[in-house]
Design a protein around this motif. Structure first.
Motif, PDB file in Angstrom:
ATOM      1  N   VAL A   2       0.868  -1.180   0.000  1.00  0.00           N
ATOM      2  CA  VAL A   2       0.000   0.000   0.000  1.00  0.00           C
ATOM      3  C   VAL A   2       0.900   1.222   0.000  1.00  0.00           C
ATOM      4  O   VAL A   2       1.900   1.267   0.708  1.00  0.00           O
ATOM      5  CB  VAL A   2      -0.882   0.044   1.269  1.00  0.00           C
ATOM      6  CG1 VAL A   2      -1.889   1.181   1.150  1.00  0.00           C
ATOM      7  CG2 VAL A   2      -1.574  -1.271   1.494  1.00  0.00           C
ATOM      8  N   ASN A   3       0.557   2.188  -0.794  1.00  0.00           N
ATOM      9  CA  ASN A   3       1.365   3.400  -0.843  1.00  0.00           C
ATOM     10  C   ASN A   3       1.374   4.104   0.512  1.00  0.00           C
ATOM     11  O   ASN A   3       0.391   4.089   1.231  1.00  0.00           O
ATOM     12  CB  ASN A   3       0.802   4.336  -1.902  1.00  0.00           C
ATOM     13  CG  ASN A   3       1.911   5.104  -2.583  1.00  0.00           C
ATOM     14  OD1 ASN A   3       3.019   5.221  -2.044  1.00  0.00           O
ATOM     15  ND2 ASN A   3       1.611   5.647  -3.730  1.00  0.00           N
ATOM     16  N   ARG A   4       2.510   4.676   0.836  1.00  0.00           N
ATOM     17  CA  ARG A   4       2.614   5.359   2.127  1.00  0.00           C
ATOM     18  C   ARG A   4       2.478   6.865   1.945  1.00  0.00           C
ATOM     19  O   ARG A   4       3.047   7.444   1.028  1.00  0.00           O
ATOM     20  CB  ARG A   4       3.960   5.011   2.767  1.00  0.00           C
ATOM     21  CG  ARG A   4       4.069   5.471   4.183  1.00  0.00           C
ATOM     22  CD  ARG A   4       5.322   4.916   4.829  1.00  0.00           C
ATOM     23  NE  ARG A   4       5.184   3.530   5.202  1.00  0.00           N
ATOM     24  CZ  ARG A   4       6.215   2.691   5.326  1.00  0.00           C
ATOM     25  NH1 ARG A   4       7.440   3.085   5.071  1.00  0.00           N
ATOM     26  NH2 ARG A   4       6.015   1.443   5.704  1.00  0.00           N
ATOM     27  N   VAL A   5       1.701   7.449   2.844  1.00  0.00           N
ATOM     28  CA  VAL A   5       1.496   8.899   2.846  1.00  0.00           C
ATOM     29  C   VAL A   5       2.200   9.474   4.058  1.00  0.00           C
ATOM     30  O   VAL A   5       2.184   8.867   5.125  1.00  0.00           O
ATOM     31  CB  VAL A   5      -0.026   9.201   2.933  1.00  0.00           C
ATOM     32  CG1 VAL A   5      -0.275  10.580   3.489  1.00  0.00           C
ATOM     33  CG2 VAL A   5      -0.680   9.063   1.577  1.00  0.00           C
ATOM     34  N   LEU A   6       2.862  10.607   3.876  1.00  0.00           N
ATOM     35  CA  LEU A   6       3.488  11.251   5.028  1.00  0.00           C
ATOM     36  C   LEU A   6       3.274  12.754   4.954  1.00  0.00           C
ATOM     37  O   LEU A   6       3.398  13.349   3.880  1.00  0.00           O
ATOM     38  CB  LEU A   6       4.987  10.944   5.049  1.00  0.00           C
ATOM     39  CG  LEU A   6       5.754  11.733   6.117  1.00  0.00           C
ATOM     40  CD1 LEU A   6       6.571  10.812   6.998  1.00  0.00           C
ATOM     41  CD2 LEU A   6       6.636  12.797   5.511  1.00  0.00           C
ATOM     42  N   SER A   7       2.929  13.332   6.100  1.00  0.00           N
ATOM     43  CA  SER A   7       2.886  14.790   6.136  1.00  0.00           C
ATOM     44  C   SER A   7       3.152  15.268   7.551  1.00  0.00           C
ATOM     45  O   SER A   7       3.003  14.505   8.507  1.00  0.00           O
ATOM     46  CB  SER A   7       1.539  15.310   5.631  1.00  0.00           C
ATOM     47  OG  SER A   7       1.687  16.660   5.237  1.00  0.00           O
ATOM     48  N   GLY A   8       3.566  16.514   7.655  1.00  0.00           N
ATOM     49  CA  GLY A   8       3.908  17.036   8.975  1.00  0.00           C
ATOM     50  C   GLY A   8       3.478  18.475   9.147  1.00  0.00           C
ATOM     51  O   GLY A   8       3.184  19.182   8.179  1.00  0.00           O
ATOM     52  N   MET A   9       3.456  18.880  10.400  1.00  0.00           N
ATOM     53  CA  MET A   9       3.146  20.284  10.720  1.00  0.00           C
ATOM     54  C   MET A   9       4.118  20.766  11.784  1.00  0.00           C
ATOM     55  O   MET A   9       4.509  20.000  12.661  1.00  0.00           O
ATOM     56  CB  MET A   9       1.746  20.389  11.337  1.00  0.00           C
ATOM     57  CG  MET A   9       0.620  20.359  10.372  1.00  0.00           C
ATOM     58  SD  MET A   9      -0.887  20.767  11.294  1.00  0.00           S
ATOM     59  CE  MET A   9      -2.092  20.107  10.171  1.00  0.00           C
ATOM     60  N   ARG A  10       4.442  22.042  11.705  1.00  0.00           N
ATOM     61  CA  ARG A  10       5.322  22.609  12.717  1.00  0.00           C
ATOM     62  C   ARG A  10       4.496  23.048  13.932  1.00  0.00           C
ATOM     63  O   ARG A  10       3.424  23.637  13.749  1.00  0.00           O
ATOM     64  CB  ARG A  10       6.065  23.804  12.137  1.00  0.00           C
ATOM     65  CG  ARG A  10       6.811  23.424  10.885  1.00  0.00           C
ATOM     66  CD  ARG A  10       7.897  24.415  10.567  1.00  0.00           C
ATOM     67  NE  ARG A  10       7.397  25.763  10.384  1.00  0.00           N
ATOM     68  CZ  ARG A  10       8.139  26.858  10.573  1.00  0.00           C
ATOM     69  NH1 ARG A  10       9.389  26.757  10.967  1.00  0.00           N
ATOM     70  NH2 ARG A  10       7.646  28.045  10.356  1.00  0.00           N
ATOM     71  N   PRO A  11       4.992  22.776  15.134  1.00  0.00           N
ATOM     72  CA  PRO A  11       4.183  23.081  16.330  1.00  0.00           C
ATOM     73  C   PRO A  11       4.371  24.525  16.780  1.00  0.00           C
ATOM     74  O   PRO A  11       4.742  24.791  17.925  1.00  0.00           O
ATOM     75  CB  PRO A  11       4.743  22.108  17.373  1.00  0.00           C
ATOM     76  CG  PRO A  11       6.178  21.952  16.984  1.00  0.00           C
ATOM     77  CD  PRO A  11       6.232  22.082  15.481  1.00  0.00           C
ATOM     78  N   THR A  12       4.104  25.469  15.888  1.00  0.00           N
ATOM     79  CA  THR A  12       4.395  26.852  16.224  1.00  0.00           C
ATOM     80  C   THR A  12       3.147  27.627  16.652  1.00  0.00           C
ATOM     81  O   THR A  12       3.254  28.808  16.977  1.00  0.00           O
ATOM     82  CB  THR A  12       5.055  27.574  15.036  1.00  0.00           C
ATOM     83  OG1 THR A  12       4.301  27.299  13.869  1.00  0.00           O
ATOM     84  CG2 THR A  12       6.476  27.110  14.829  1.00  0.00           C
ATOM     85  N   GLY A  13       1.999  26.996  16.647  1.00  0.00           N
ATOM     86  CA  GLY A  13       0.818  27.734  17.103  1.00  0.00           C
ATOM     87  C   GLY A  13      -0.420  26.866  17.084  1.00  0.00           C
ATOM     88  O   GLY A  13      -0.368  25.690  16.774  1.00  0.00           O
ATOM     89  N   ARG A  14      -1.519  27.494  17.452  1.00  0.00           N
ATOM     90  CA  ARG A  14      -2.809  26.811  17.508  1.00  0.00           C
ATOM     91  C   ARG A  14      -3.340  26.437  16.132  1.00  0.00           C
ATOM     92  O   ARG A  14      -3.185  27.207  15.184  1.00  0.00           O
ATOM     93  CB  ARG A  14      -3.823  27.783  18.109  1.00  0.00           C
ATOM     94  CG  ARG A  14      -3.645  28.019  19.566  1.00  0.00           C
ATOM     95  CD  ARG A  14      -4.827  27.376  20.248  1.00  0.00           C
ATOM     96  NE  ARG A  14      -4.426  26.884  21.538  1.00  0.00           N
ATOM     97  CZ  ARG A  14      -4.999  27.294  22.681  1.00  0.00           C
ATOM     98  NH1 ARG A  14      -5.941  28.198  22.654  1.00  0.00           N
ATOM     99  NH2 ARG A  14      -4.600  26.752  23.808  1.00  0.00           N
ATOM    100  N   LEU A  15      -4.022  25.336  16.078  1.00  0.00           N
ATOM    101  CA  LEU A  15      -4.684  24.982  14.812  1.00  0.00           C
ATOM    102  C   LEU A  15      -5.967  25.796  14.656  1.00  0.00           C
ATOM    103  O   LEU A  15      -6.671  26.047  15.621  1.00  0.00           O
ATOM    104  CB  LEU A  15      -5.013  23.490  14.800  1.00  0.00           C
ATOM    105  CG  LEU A  15      -3.800  22.563  14.754  1.00  0.00           C
ATOM    106  CD1 LEU A  15      -4.250  21.105  14.707  1.00  0.00           C
ATOM    107  CD2 LEU A  15      -2.943  22.869  13.540  1.00  0.00           C
ATOM    108  N   HIS A  16      -6.243  26.188  13.428  1.00  0.00           N
ATOM    109  CA  HIS A  16      -7.441  26.996  13.178  1.00  0.00           C
ATOM    110  C   HIS A  16      -8.275  26.380  12.050  1.00  0.00           C
ATOM    111  O   HIS A  16      -7.913  25.318  11.505  1.00  0.00           O
ATOM    112  CB  HIS A  16      -7.050  28.442  12.885  1.00  0.00           C
ATOM    113  CG  HIS A  16      -5.993  28.605  11.817  1.00  0.00           C
ATOM    114  ND1 HIS A  16      -6.196  28.264  10.507  1.00  0.00           N
ATOM    115  CD2 HIS A  16      -4.710  29.078  11.896  1.00  0.00           C
ATOM    116  CE1 HIS A  16      -5.108  28.528   9.809  1.00  0.00           C
ATOM    117  NE2 HIS A  16      -4.174  29.019  10.627  1.00  0.00           N
ATOM    118  N   LEU A  17      -9.359  27.046  11.707  1.00  0.00           N
ATOM    119  CA  LEU A  17     -10.272  26.494  10.691  1.00  0.00           C
ATOM    120  C   LEU A  17      -9.583  26.312   9.342  1.00  0.00           C
ATOM    121  O   LEU A  17      -9.957  25.430   8.566  1.00  0.00           O
ATOM    122  CB  LEU A  17     -11.489  27.410  10.518  1.00  0.00           C
ATOM    123  CG  LEU A  17     -12.491  27.401  11.669  1.00  0.00           C
ATOM    124  CD1 LEU A  17     -13.609  28.407  11.391  1.00  0.00           C
ATOM    125  CD2 LEU A  17     -13.080  26.004  11.873  1.00  0.00           C
TER     126      LEU A  17
END
Ligand code: TRP
Ligand code: SF4
Length: 398
Positions: A2-17
């Motif tokens: 199965v193909n692998r998906v990867l993604s990331g986010m930097r923890p620099t602030g609150r998540l918003h809409l």
């Protein structure tokens, strides 16, 4: 496979809409289709925020809580923290040896961000290497698909170039051809024959369709080892063994969610609604939103197309309500406060269940820590395997 998906986010602030509608909802779909890896890029936070005191620990747990609250499933997706998998740093170092400075200098975000964040000195080694660290994040999991926004596509492109160069430089074992032929011999006869035909079609006529078909055929092979599969991938292309496969970006469509001022929703524009804003804060923010400047008095006619509130209606309101807005605005039949009411309600209704789950997860910090720990262990096992192959290919296996 199965193909692998990867993604990331930097923890620099609150998540918003904007994150919710533009990124996380996309992850929710992907996690049901692919072997998904979602991680918090805490080291990446230092590339721009090295001198700021941000409480990384609480930012990280809050971010994971929010991911879980919107429905990221820790049993099927691997949720982890970059710095808990130090192999990323080792791969970054090794890739840095083969990456020309000019490749990094021409990544558009390098100059753009330096321009934008003028108050910071971003003339650092780490900041220049930002996209290469990202390449290591991706390549260490051999991820095939990387969901990203437009601004990140150049980073994926760099990742592909770096992978290609790595494979070219270190995939050329002395007895490569011999090993590749031996691997073909281990395949089922019919399959082996198709592989040869497709390889020839690609190498002699540049038939890219044949390349894709050969790759698909290899993915289905069950009776060959991973190493042989890598050899045969490279053998079709004529480049040597493919140790680090090239990923593709999965472009997230233009953000559906505008900010309170009509620009893209982003922390740096101070125009966000956080996933954790209370019902009261949501109401106050929408009430303060600018509207079509032509509508000063109730009797002034307006045009929804010139109003950021309309963008919100397009996300939150059904057709009937949208018609009510158009009619009320263009014929001056209602005031803007009235028009904003369904939007306020829509956001509150959307966020209420998410916030209930946030409260539940938030109350159980040890559970969150365990999820991060387990995910990071899982990720690390994969990363370690890749590093064994990388070290071996580079001759650092003594
Ligand atoms: N640079 C990404 C961003 O700012 C975060 C990130 C770091 C990332 N490493 C990654 C995204 C690897 C995808 C894959 O959004
Ligand atoms: Fe905007 Fe609605 Fe006011 Fe028209 S009535 S200007 S769409 S808020």
């Amino acid at each position: 496979m199965v193909n692998r998906v990867l993604s990331g986010m930097r923890p620099t602030g609150r998540l918003h809409l904007g994150h919710y509608h533009g990124v996380l909802k996309n992850w929710l779909e992907l996690q049901n289709k692919y072997d998904s890896y979602f991680f918090i890029a805490d080291w990446h936070a230092f590339t721009t925020h090295y001198a700021d005191s941000i409480d990384l620990e609480s930012n990280i747990t809050d971010m994971v809580v929010d991911w879980l609250a919107v429905g990221i499933n820790p049993n099927t997706s691997t949720i982890f923290v970059q710095s808990k998998v130090p192999e990323h740093a080792e791969l970054h170092l090794l890739l840095s040896m083969i990456t020309p400075l000019s490749w990094l200098g021409r990544v558009p975000s390098y100059k753009d961000q330096q321009e934008k964040l003028k108050t910071k000195d971003l003339n650092t080694y780490g900041f220049l290497g930002y996209p290469l660290l990202q390449s290591a994040d991706i390549l260490i999991y051999k991820a095939g698909l990387v969901p990203v926004g437009n601004d990140q596509v150049a980073h994926i492109e760099l990742t592909r170039e770096v992978a290609r160069r790595f494979n070219y430089v270190y995939g050329r074992e002395a007895d490569f051809e011999e090993k590749a032929e031996m691997a073909i011999a281990k395949m089922e006869k019919k399959q082996a024959k198709s592989y040869k035909v497709l390889r020839k079609a690609y190498q002699e006529k540049g038939d890219t369709e044949a390349l894709v078909r050969a790759q698909a055929l290899l993915k289905e092979q069950k009776n060959i080892t991973l190493g042989d599969r890598e050899r045969l991938f490279g053998y079709v292309e004529g480049v040597g063994r493919i140790i680090l496969p090239e990923p593709e970006s999965l472009l997230t469509k233009a953000p559906k969610m505008p900010g309170l001022d009509g620009q893209k929703m982003s922390k740096s524009y101070d125009n966000t609604i956080s996933l954790r804003d209370t019902a009261h804060e949501i109401e106050a923010k929408i009430k303060h939103m600018p509207t079509d400047p032509a509508r000063i008095k109730l009797t002034d006619v307006g045009d929804p197309k010139k109003c950021p509130v309309w963008q919100f209606h397009k996300v939150y309101s059904d057709e009937q309500t949208c018609d009510w807005v158009k009619n009320g605005c263009m014929y001056a039949k209602m005031g803007c406060i009235e028009c904003k009411r369904p939007v306020i309600r829509g956001i509150q209704v959307e966020l209420l269940p998410i916030q209930e789950r946030i409260a539940e997860y938030h109350a159980d910090q040890s559970h969150i820590k365990q999820i991060i720990y387990d995910g990071s262990q899982r990720a690390r096992n994969v990363a370690k395997e890749t590093m064994t192959e990388v070290r071996e290919a580079m001759g650092i296996n003594y």
